[in-house]
Design a protein around this motif. Structure first.
Motif, PDB file in Angstrom:
ATOM      1  N   GLY A   1       1.401  -3.559  -9.189  1.00 33.07           N
ATOM      2  CA  GLY A   1       1.169  -4.723  -7.745  1.00 33.07           C
ATOM      3  C   GLY A   1       0.733  -4.330  -6.488  1.00 33.07           C
ATOM      4  N   ASN A   2       0.969  -2.884  -6.629  1.00 28.70           N
ATOM      5  CA  ASN A   2       0.694  -2.054  -5.079  1.00 28.70           C
ATOM      6  C   ASN A   2      -0.359  -2.144  -5.432  1.00 28.70           C
ATOM      7  N   SER A   3      -0.813  -1.025  -4.324  1.00 29.69           N
ATOM      8  CA  SER A   3      -2.600  -0.362  -3.939  1.00 29.69           C
ATOM      9  C   SER A   3      -2.418   0.930  -2.694  1.00 29.69           C
ATOM     10  N   LEU A   4      -2.635   2.368  -4.246  1.00 30.07           N
ATOM     11  CA  LEU A   4      -2.989   3.661  -4.257  1.00 30.07           C
ATOM     12  C   LEU A   4      -4.198   4.132  -3.236  1.00 30.07           C
ATOM     13  N   LEU A   5      -3.011   4.215  -1.981  1.00 27.04           N
ATOM     14  CA  LEU A   5      -4.605   4.769  -1.257  1.00 27.04           C
ATOM     15  C   LEU A   5      -4.012   6.772  -0.841  1.00 27.04           C
TER      16      LEU A   5
ATOM     17  N   SER B   1       0.667  -0.447   0.393  1.00 26.39           N
ATOM     18  CA  SER B   1       0.128   0.086  -0.447  1.00 26.39           C
ATOM     19  C   SER B   1       1.018   1.044   0.189  1.00 26.39           C
TER      20      SER B   1
ATOM     21  N   ASP C   1       0.617   1.026  -9.824  1.00 22.77           N
ATOM     22  CA  ASP C   1      -0.930   0.220  -9.316  1.00 22.77           C
ATOM     23  C   ASP C   1      -0.157  -0.509 -10.469  1.00 22.77           C
TER      24      ASP C   1
END
Length: 261
Positions: free
Chosen positions: A151-155, A128, A148
């Motif tokens: 595989g990253n989750s953008l918060l 994240s 993104d």
């Protein structure tokens, strides 16, 4: 898009690998910059040599994107020193957002400006990433799309929300775990309880890190004093007071159906 990354430590190296663009690493430690460049295809390295008065020398070239990957206690100074190297965008991955974004707005008012905080150690990527888009545009949008895609989750957040959360997520949490690591001792095998086991695991993980990073967090964010105050309340409480403190904590950490969060 060509990128200058100021700071060739673990986080600077991580974002260099994550970008689909030519990267130049710059660091006061020339060996660190060279080592980082060796891990990223087609990357180059430059040294931030110091002048006689100890000030870092500015880099002469300009880049589409400048990324500050320096310790959080140095990020505002680094932005002031290198913002004029950015022709299109400037970002940071320092971990503190409000001061960084204020410095970017002051020193790079015509650039795209984004603050990122990967909420994981680089070796545990992807994960994240907290994101504040102060002034977005095509360069930073391409950067975020690349993160993104990996595989990253953008918060999406705000600087205020992020920095206030870090008082608990980092400063208070680290203070509590470090205090346990100092106060407690390993016990003979067989005496462990589930709670002790979990705390011992956290203490082992934390004490295997970099002391400077934890020191910078404590210097930047409030939170440790609240842990100290709570520990004093527990230590000074009689039986009835301790039960009241337990109920106080229960109201925070238990869900409506009574299960642990």
């Amino acid at each position: 898009m060509d990128v200058l990354i100021v700071g060739a430590g673990a986080m600077g190296t991580w974002i260099g690998r994550a970008l689909d663009a030519p990267v130049t690493f710059a660091d006061v430690d020339a060996d660190a910059a060279a080592a980082a460049a060796e891990t990223v295809p087609d990357a180059t390295a430059v040294s931030l040599a110091s002048s006689d008065d100890g000030e870092a020398t500015a880099i002469e070239d300009r880049y589409d994107l400048v990324c500050l990957a320096v310790p959080m206690i140095h990020v505002t100074d680094a932005i002031a020193a290198h913002a004029d190297r950015a022709s299109e965008a400037i970002i940071d991955v320092s971990g503190v957002m409000a001061p960084a974004l204020e410095a970017m707005a002051e020193h790079a008012p015509d650039c795209e400006r984004v603050s990122l905080h990967p909420l994981f150690a680089p070796e545990r990527a992807p994960g994240s990433i907290a994101v504040v888009r102060d002034e977005s545009g095509p360069v930073t949008e391409a950067l975020l799309e690349s993160l993104d895609d990996r595989g990253n989750s953008l918060l999406e957040t705000t600087a205020t929300e992020h920095d206030e959360a870090m008082e608990t997520v980092q400063a208070a949490t680290h203070a509590a775990v470090l205090s346990f690591a100092i106060a407690a001792k390993p016990v003979p095998e067989g005496f462990e309880t589930p709670i002790y086991d979990q705390l011992a695991t956290l203490a082992t993980q934390m004490t295997g890190g970099t002391p400077r990073v934890y020191a910078d967090i404590q210097e930047t964010f409030a939170g440790a004093d609240a842990v100290a105050d709570a520990a004093t309340r527990v230590a000074d409480a009689d039986s009835a007071e301790l039960e009241a403190l337990y109920r106080e904590a229960t109201q925070t950490w238990q869900t409506a159906d009574g299960d642990s969060l």
